[in-house]
Design an enzyme around this catalytic site. Structure first.
Site, PDB file in Angstrom:
ATOM      1  N   ASN A  15      14.398  -1.172   6.100  1.00 33.64           N
ATOM      2  CA  ASN A  15      14.973  -1.368   4.849  1.00 33.64           C
ATOM      3  C   ASN A  15      16.398  -1.793   4.882  1.00 33.64           C
ATOM      4  O   ASN A  15      17.183  -1.208   5.621  1.00 33.64           O
ATOM      5  CB  ASN A  15      15.377   0.071   4.146  1.00 33.64           C
ATOM      6  CG  ASN A  15      15.986  -0.231   2.566  1.00 33.64           C
ATOM      7  OD1 ASN A  15      16.854  -0.848   2.518  1.00 33.64           O
ATOM      8  ND2 ASN A  15      15.461   0.538   1.645  1.00 33.64           N
ATOM      9  N   HIS A  18      21.244  -2.313   3.008  1.00 36.06           N
ATOM     10  CA  HIS A  18      22.825  -2.118   3.402  1.00 36.06           C
ATOM     11  C   HIS A  18      23.518  -3.176   4.146  1.00 36.06           C
ATOM     12  O   HIS A  18      24.541  -3.036   4.318  1.00 36.06           O
ATOM     13  CB  HIS A  18      22.855  -0.675   3.987  1.00 36.06           C
ATOM     14  CG  HIS A  18      22.409   0.587   3.194  1.00 36.06           C
ATOM     15  ND1 HIS A  18      23.172   0.487   1.671  1.00 36.06           N
ATOM     16  CD2 HIS A  18      21.597   1.356   2.996  1.00 36.06           C
ATOM     17  CE1 HIS A  18      22.688   1.421   1.026  1.00 36.06           C
ATOM     18  NE2 HIS A  18      21.642   1.918   1.814  1.00 36.06           N
ATOM     19  N   HIS A  51      15.548  -2.870  -1.991  1.00 41.38           N
ATOM     20  CA  HIS A  51      15.368  -2.493  -3.207  1.00 41.38           C
ATOM     21  C   HIS A  51      16.468  -3.180  -4.111  1.00 41.38           C
ATOM     22  O   HIS A  51      17.653  -3.239  -4.020  1.00 41.38           O
ATOM     23  CB  HIS A  51      16.117  -0.711  -3.295  1.00 41.38           C
ATOM     24  CG  HIS A  51      16.078   0.111  -4.255  1.00 41.38           C
ATOM     25  ND1 HIS A  51      16.348   1.371  -4.493  1.00 41.38           N
ATOM     26  CD2 HIS A  51      15.734  -0.471  -5.590  1.00 41.38           C
ATOM     27  CE1 HIS A  51      16.332   1.873  -5.570  1.00 41.38           C
ATOM     28  NE2 HIS A  51      15.910   0.790  -6.362  1.00 41.38           N
ATOM     29  N   ARG A  57      23.671  -3.533  -6.595  1.00 39.75           N
ATOM     30  CA  ARG A  57      24.748  -3.087  -5.797  1.00 39.75           C
ATOM     31  C   ARG A  57      24.591  -3.625  -4.283  1.00 39.75           C
ATOM     32  O   ARG A  57      25.570  -3.602  -3.548  1.00 39.75           O
ATOM     33  CB  ARG A  57      24.999  -1.783  -5.827  1.00 39.75           C
ATOM     34  CG  ARG A  57      23.897  -0.926  -5.200  1.00 39.75           C
ATOM     35  CD  ARG A  57      24.161   0.683  -5.330  1.00 39.75           C
ATOM     36  NE  ARG A  57      24.180   1.231  -6.253  1.00 39.75           N
ATOM     37  CZ  ARG A  57      23.681   2.342  -6.613  1.00 39.75           C
ATOM     38  NH1 ARG A  57      23.920   3.404  -5.553  1.00 39.75           N
ATOM     39  NH2 ARG A  57      23.796   2.835  -7.600  1.00 39.75           N
ATOM     40  N   GLU A  78      11.043  -2.351  -3.323  1.00 40.92           N
ATOM     41  CA  GLU A  78      11.306  -1.005  -4.217  1.00 40.92           C
ATOM     42  C   GLU A  78      11.882  -1.222  -5.631  1.00 40.92           C
ATOM     43  O   GLU A  78      12.961  -2.202  -5.714  1.00 40.92           O
ATOM     44  CB  GLU A  78      12.138  -0.188  -3.569  1.00 40.92           C
ATOM     45  CG  GLU A  78      11.720   0.439  -2.066  1.00 40.92           C
ATOM     46  CD  GLU A  78      12.875   1.154  -1.513  1.00 40.92           C
ATOM     47  OE1 GLU A  78      13.663   1.398  -1.921  1.00 40.92           O
ATOM     48  OE2 GLU A  78      12.661   1.645  -0.327  1.00 40.92           O
ATOM     49  N   GLU A 159       4.511   7.016  -0.950  1.00 37.81           N
ATOM     50  CA  GLU A 159       5.498   7.234  -0.079  1.00 37.81           C
ATOM     51  C   GLU A 159       6.347   8.661  -0.228  1.00 37.81           C
ATOM     52  O   GLU A 159       6.626   8.790  -1.347  1.00 37.81           O
ATOM     53  CB  GLU A 159       6.530   6.340  -0.099  1.00 37.81           C
ATOM     54  CG  GLU A 159       7.691   6.371   0.996  1.00 37.81           C
ATOM     55  CD  GLU A 159       8.465   5.108   1.273  1.00 37.81           C
ATOM     56  OE1 GLU A 159       8.027   3.880   1.013  1.00 37.81           O
ATOM     57  OE2 GLU A 159       9.624   5.412   1.467  1.00 37.81           O
ATOM     58  N   HIS A 198      13.196   8.115   3.951  1.00 38.47           N
ATOM     59  CA  HIS A 198      14.617   8.633   3.309  1.00 38.47           C
ATOM     60  C   HIS A 198      15.143   9.481   4.353  1.00 38.47           C
ATOM     61  O   HIS A 198      14.461  10.488   4.609  1.00 38.47           O
ATOM     62  CB  HIS A 198      14.362   9.134   1.888  1.00 38.47           C
ATOM     63  CG  HIS A 198      15.513   8.989   1.211  1.00 38.47           C
ATOM     64  ND1 HIS A 198      15.978   8.059   0.436  1.00 38.47           N
ATOM     65  CD2 HIS A 198      16.820   9.849   1.238  1.00 38.47           C
ATOM     66  CE1 HIS A 198      17.218   8.279  -0.053  1.00 38.47           C
ATOM     67  NE2 HIS A 198      17.875   9.096   0.119  1.00 38.47           N
TER      68      HIS A 198
HETATM   69  N1  PXP Z   1      11.850   4.507   0.978  1.00 40.37           N
HETATM   70  C1  PXP Z   1      12.371   4.463  -0.062  1.00 40.37           C
HETATM   71  C2  PXP Z   1      11.313   4.469  -1.419  1.00 40.37           C
HETATM   72  C3  PXP Z   1      13.812   4.469  -0.506  1.00 40.37           C
HETATM   73  O1  PXP Z   1      14.282   4.472  -1.772  1.00 40.37           O
HETATM   74  C4  PXP Z   1      14.837   4.239   0.695  1.00 40.37           C
HETATM   75  C5  PXP Z   1      16.193   4.218   0.150  1.00 40.37           C
HETATM   76  O2  PXP Z   1      16.480   3.123  -0.382  1.00 40.37           O
HETATM   77  C6  PXP Z   1      14.084   4.432   1.907  1.00 40.37           C
HETATM   78  C7  PXP Z   1      12.919   4.507   2.116  1.00 40.37           C
HETATM   79  C8  PXP Z   1      15.087   4.318   3.017  1.00 40.37           C
HETATM   80  O3  PXP Z   1      15.869   5.439   2.941  1.00 40.37           O
HETATM   81  P1  PXP Z   1      17.198   5.613   4.115  1.00 40.37           P
HETATM   82  O4  PXP Z   1      18.083   4.326   3.987  1.00 40.37           O
HETATM   83  O5  PXP Z   1      17.542   6.827   3.926  1.00 40.37           O
HETATM   84  O6  PXP Z   1      16.536   5.377   5.548  1.00 40.37           O
END
Ligand code: PXP
Length: 247
Positions: A15, A18, A51, A57, A78, A159, A198
């Site tokens: 992901n 960030h 996402h 943001r 996402e 998920e 997550h």
């Molecule tokens: N999976 C989903 C569906 C999420 O919403 C997120 C966070 O955006 C993640 C995985 C990744 O989580 P993390 O950034 O805490 O690794």
């Protein structure tokens, strides 16, 4: 995966939200999440997760096509269950759309989607995505009622939210792990591909990665945080090694 193991390789979706968070802090175009996606591809990541939030943001609309054009990796988009996001998903046709709950005030996705309570809202969205050939994933808590709702909706993937697991310690963590393992087995039995994500880190990823039915982990915040210190390439490699060693 060891050479003799019959378990399929556990995929790692990275992901990259960030990277965009840092970019947006200064309003310019650096660091570019597209460059992160390219590094993930070079280092053997299996997918890119992004996402697009209502408030934009981090990832922005124009990033999606740029990410899709920059690598051959499957994009897991996402999205909240809104008409706006559905229209965007249908336009971009990602490999998968992962429907997540979204509260404007939250710092990150807190808790899973209520696939039971939101059934009627989700039916037309899931149907439209599937009709377009997009694999539908629902980000849910590892609970039987939520999994059954996902089955009724015809989701291809669930998920499981690992946030509780990541924060828990001792017996509570073991109980969370068991819940995710049990629901992963039940998902596969019912023809649904289980993923998890997550809050996963180098420290907590291995017990999750060892769950044999899981097909994919999606990991973001920790990897991008580590990348600040080590670079993204070593961070993804290290996570990959830990996942492989756990199988
Ligand atoms: N999976 C989903 C569906 C999420 O919403 C997120 C966070 O955006 C993640 C995985 C990744 O989580 P993390 O950034 O805490 O690794």
């Amino acid at each position: 995966m060891t050479e003799n193991s019959l378990q399929p390789r556990l995929r790692l979706g990275v992901n990259i939200d960030h990277v965009a968070t840092i970019r947006n802090a200064r309003g310019g175009d650096h660091p570019d999440p597209v460059r992160a996606a390219q590094i993930v591809a070079q280092v053997g990541g299996d997918g890119i997760t992004a996402h697009l939030r209502e408030d934009r943001r981090h990832i922005r609309d124009e990033d999606l096509k740029r990410i899709q054009d920059a690598t051959d990796l499957p994009l897991n988009l996402e999205m909240a269950a809104t008409d706006e996001m559905l229209e965007i998903a249908l336009r971009h046709v990602p490999n998968a759309a992962c429907i997540v709950p979204e509260n404007r005030e939250e710092r990150t996705t807190e808790g899973g989607l209520d696939a039971v309570g939101q059934h009627n809202r989700l039916v037309p969205i899931v149907t439209a995505l599937k009709d377009k050939g997009i694999r539908v994933s629902l980000f849910i808590e590892a609970e039987a009622a939520q999994l059954e709702a996902a089955m009724r909706l015809g989701a291809d993937i669930v998920e499981f939210h690992t946030g509780e697991y990541a924060h828990a310690i001792g017996d509570a963590r073991a109980a969370e792990l068991k819940r995710i393992a049990d629901m992963s087995a039940l998902a596969v039995k019912n023809g649904i591909e289980p993923h998890a994500g997550h809050g996963l880190t180098y420290e907590n990823v291995q017990p999750i990665a060892a769950i044999p039915q899981l097909a994919e982990l999606n990991i973001g915040h920790y990897l991008i945080g580590e990348a600040v210190f080590t670079g993204l390439e070593p961070a993804v490699r290290r996570m990959r090694e830990l996942m492989d060693d756990a199988r």
